[in-house]
Motif scaffolding. Sequence first.
Motif, PDB file in Angstrom:
ATOM      1  N   GLY A  46      -3.004   4.685  -9.891  1.00  0.00           N
ATOM      2  CA  GLY A  46      -3.104   3.731 -10.993  1.00  0.00           C
ATOM      3  C   GLY A  46      -2.171   4.030 -12.133  1.00  0.00           C
ATOM      4  N   ASP A  47      -2.274   3.177 -13.164  1.00  0.00           N
ATOM      5  CA  ASP A  47      -1.529   3.351 -14.418  1.00  0.00           C
ATOM      6  C   ASP A  47      -0.022   3.201 -14.261  1.00  0.00           C
ATOM      7  N   VAL A  48       0.448   2.415 -13.271  1.00  0.00           N
ATOM      8  CA  VAL A  48       1.860   2.083 -13.185  1.00  0.00           C
ATOM      9  C   VAL A  48       2.001   0.562 -13.058  1.00  0.00           C
ATOM     10  N   ASP A  49       3.064   0.038 -13.641  1.00  0.00           N
ATOM     11  CA  ASP A  49       3.310  -1.407 -13.638  1.00  0.00           C
ATOM     12  C   ASP A  49       4.491  -1.794 -12.753  1.00  0.00           C
ATOM     13  N   LEU A  50       5.280  -0.801 -12.314  1.00  0.00           N
ATOM     14  CA  LEU A  50       6.489  -1.063 -11.531  1.00  0.00           C
ATOM     15  C   LEU A  50       6.828   0.178 -10.720  1.00  0.00           C
ATOM     16  N   ALA A  51       7.185  -0.019  -9.446  1.00  0.00           N
ATOM     17  CA  ALA A  51       7.633   1.083  -8.593  1.00  0.00           C
ATOM     18  C   ALA A  51       9.120   0.926  -8.310  1.00  0.00           C
ATOM     19  N   VAL A  52       9.888   1.953  -8.625  1.00  0.00           N
ATOM     20  CA  VAL A  52      11.326   1.979  -8.323  1.00  0.00           C
ATOM     21  C   VAL A  52      11.521   3.018  -7.228  1.00  0.00           C
ATOM     22  N   LEU A  53      11.965   2.565  -6.047  1.00  0.00           N
ATOM     23  CA  LEU A  53      11.985   3.414  -4.858  1.00  0.00           C
ATOM     24  C   LEU A  53      13.384   3.561  -4.287  1.00  0.00           C
ATOM     25  N   ASP A  54      13.774   4.794  -4.001  1.00  0.00           N
ATOM     26  CA  ASP A  54      14.995   5.052  -3.243  1.00  0.00           C
ATOM     27  C   ASP A  54      14.747   4.677  -1.777  1.00  0.00           C
ATOM     28  N   VAL A  55      15.796   4.365  -1.021  1.00  0.00           N
ATOM     29  CA  VAL A  55      15.630   4.008   0.390  1.00  0.00           C
ATOM     30  C   VAL A  55      15.424   5.247   1.250  1.00  0.00           C
ATOM     31  N   ALA A  56      16.360   6.189   1.220  1.00  0.00           N
ATOM     32  CA  ALA A  56      16.329   7.339   2.126  1.00  0.00           C
ATOM     33  C   ALA A  56      15.573   8.495   1.485  1.00  0.00           C
ATOM     34  N   MET A  57      14.323   8.712   1.944  1.00  0.00           N
ATOM     35  CA  MET A  57      13.507   9.828   1.445  1.00  0.00           C
ATOM     36  C   MET A  57      12.775  10.465   2.615  1.00  0.00           C
ATOM     37  N   PRO A  58      12.373  11.734   2.486  1.00  0.00           N
ATOM     38  CA  PRO A  58      11.627  12.403   3.562  1.00  0.00           C
ATOM     39  C   PRO A  58      10.238  11.794   3.768  1.00  0.00           C
ATOM     40  N   ARG A  59       9.654  12.092   4.928  1.00  0.00           N
ATOM     41  CA  ARG A  59       8.293  11.696   5.310  1.00  0.00           C
ATOM     42  C   ARG A  59       8.118  10.186   5.408  1.00  0.00           C
ATOM     43  N   MET A  60       8.443   9.467   4.375  1.00  0.00           N
ATOM     44  CA  MET A  60       8.325   8.016   4.375  1.00  0.00           C
ATOM     45  C   MET A  60       9.474   7.454   3.545  1.00  0.00           C
ATOM     46  N   THR A  61      10.250   6.518   4.120  1.00  0.00           N
ATOM     47  CA  THR A  61      11.370   5.946   3.374  1.00  0.00           C
ATOM     48  C   THR A  61      10.860   5.039   2.261  1.00  0.00           C
ATOM     49  N   GLY A  62      11.783   4.638   1.400  1.00  0.00           N
ATOM     50  CA  GLY A  62      11.410   3.697   0.352  1.00  0.00           C
ATOM     51  C   GLY A  62      10.970   2.358   0.912  1.00  0.00           C
ATOM     52  N   LEU A  63      11.586   1.927   2.018  1.00  0.00           N
ATOM     53  CA  LEU A  63      11.194   0.664   2.636  1.00  0.00           C
ATOM     54  C   LEU A  63       9.797   0.767   3.238  1.00  0.00           C
ATOM     55  N   GLN A  64       9.503   1.890   3.886  1.00  0.00           N
ATOM     56  CA  GLN A  64       8.161   2.090   4.424  1.00  0.00           C
ATOM     57  C   GLN A  64       7.136   2.154   3.295  1.00  0.00           C
ATOM     58  N   ALA A  65       7.478   2.839   2.217  1.00  0.00           N
ATOM     59  CA  ALA A  65       6.573   2.917   1.073  1.00  0.00           C
ATOM     60  C   ALA A  65       6.363   1.537   0.456  1.00  0.00           C
ATOM     61  N   ALA A  66       7.429   0.745   0.394  1.00  0.00           N
ATOM     62  CA  ALA A  66       7.303  -0.607  -0.157  1.00  0.00           C
ATOM     63  C   ALA A  66       6.349  -1.453   0.677  1.00  0.00           C
ATOM     64  N   ARG A  67       6.450  -1.342   2.007  1.00  0.00           N
ATOM     65  CA  ARG A  67       5.529  -2.097   2.867  1.00  0.00           C
ATOM     66  C   ARG A  67       4.088  -1.662   2.642  1.00  0.00           C
ATOM     67  N   GLU A  68       3.885  -0.345   2.515  1.00  0.00           N
ATOM     68  CA  GLU A  68       2.536   0.174   2.308  1.00  0.00           C
ATOM     69  C   GLU A  68       1.987  -0.272   0.951  1.00  0.00           C
ATOM     70  N   LEU A  69       2.813  -0.210  -0.079  1.00  0.00           N
ATOM     71  CA  LEU A  69       2.376  -0.632  -1.405  1.00  0.00           C
ATOM     72  C   LEU A  69       2.107  -2.127  -1.454  1.00  0.00           C
ATOM     73  N   SER A  70       2.909  -2.904  -0.739  1.00  0.00           N
ATOM     74  CA  SER A  70       2.692  -4.350  -0.712  1.00  0.00           C
ATOM     75  C   SER A  70       1.349  -4.697  -0.088  1.00  0.00           C
ATOM     76  N   ARG A  71       0.940  -3.884   0.893  1.00  0.00           N
ATOM     77  CA  ARG A  71      -0.358  -4.117   1.523  1.00  0.00           C
ATOM     78  C   ARG A  71      -1.511  -3.664   0.629  1.00  0.00           C
ATOM     79  N   ARG A  72      -1.342  -2.504   0.015  1.00  0.00           N
ATOM     80  CA  ARG A  72      -2.446  -1.914  -0.743  1.00  0.00           C
ATOM     81  C   ARG A  72      -2.503  -2.399  -2.191  1.00  0.00           C
ATOM     82  N   LEU A  73      -1.336  -2.653  -2.782  1.00  0.00           N
ATOM     83  CA  LEU A  73      -1.260  -3.089  -4.183  1.00  0.00           C
ATOM     84  C   LEU A  73      -0.349  -4.306  -4.279  1.00  0.00           C
TER      85      LEU A  73
END
Length: 219
Positions: free
Chosen positions: A48-75
């Motif tokens: 909580g307590d965030v209004d905007l997520a700024v994500l890099d594409v290439a990151m370990p464990r989960m890419t920014g695109l994968q994180a974006a999909r997960e956040l779009s589903r959950r938030l």
Amino acid sequence: MPPTRVLLADDHTLVRRGVRLILDGEPDLTVVAEAGDGAEAVERARAGDVDLAVLDVAMPRMTGLQAARELSRRLPDLPILILTMYDNEQYFFEALKAGAGGYVLKSVADRDLVEACRAVVRDEPFIYPGAERALVRSYLDRLHRGDDVGGLPERPITEREEEILKLVAEGHTSREIGALLFISAKTVERHRANLLQKLGMRDRLELTRYAIRAGLIDP
């Protein structure tokens, strides 16, 4: 109005520091959380307590695109902006499909990033100039082929297969991948076999090369 609270995710500390300086220098933007990979970004956003997520594409464990999909589903109401070094139309289309409202190149972050943040928070898309050409070219190509122009290009593998491909390429064992994704090692092996068959590949090395070409891991 209070400033927009930004979650910043990038696996390079120096990059995060530079981007934070840009954002914190604006009266209407403030970085309140940082993450070093996509999985951590999802955890921080869900806290909580965030209004905007700024994500890099290439990151370990989960890419920014994968994180974006997960956040779009959950938030689904959380605006997402992709910040990347890749001037690549496929990544741009994947970002749109993942739920991002904007796509900014790191090379021009000092020029475009603040405007992009403000745009996506207003629920307005932000598209860098090169991406506009890619959109038009893709639309015309599909129109010429007689394809359905209402959709975006299809991904060659499923989201789950992409998650497993990335972790396999990073050197994780089936048991480790299963623990990270909350599935059994046997299910991981089945997905990996499907990946090899679908992509016409023989072993982990070829999967790793594919993951590098697809931008899931850094070379």
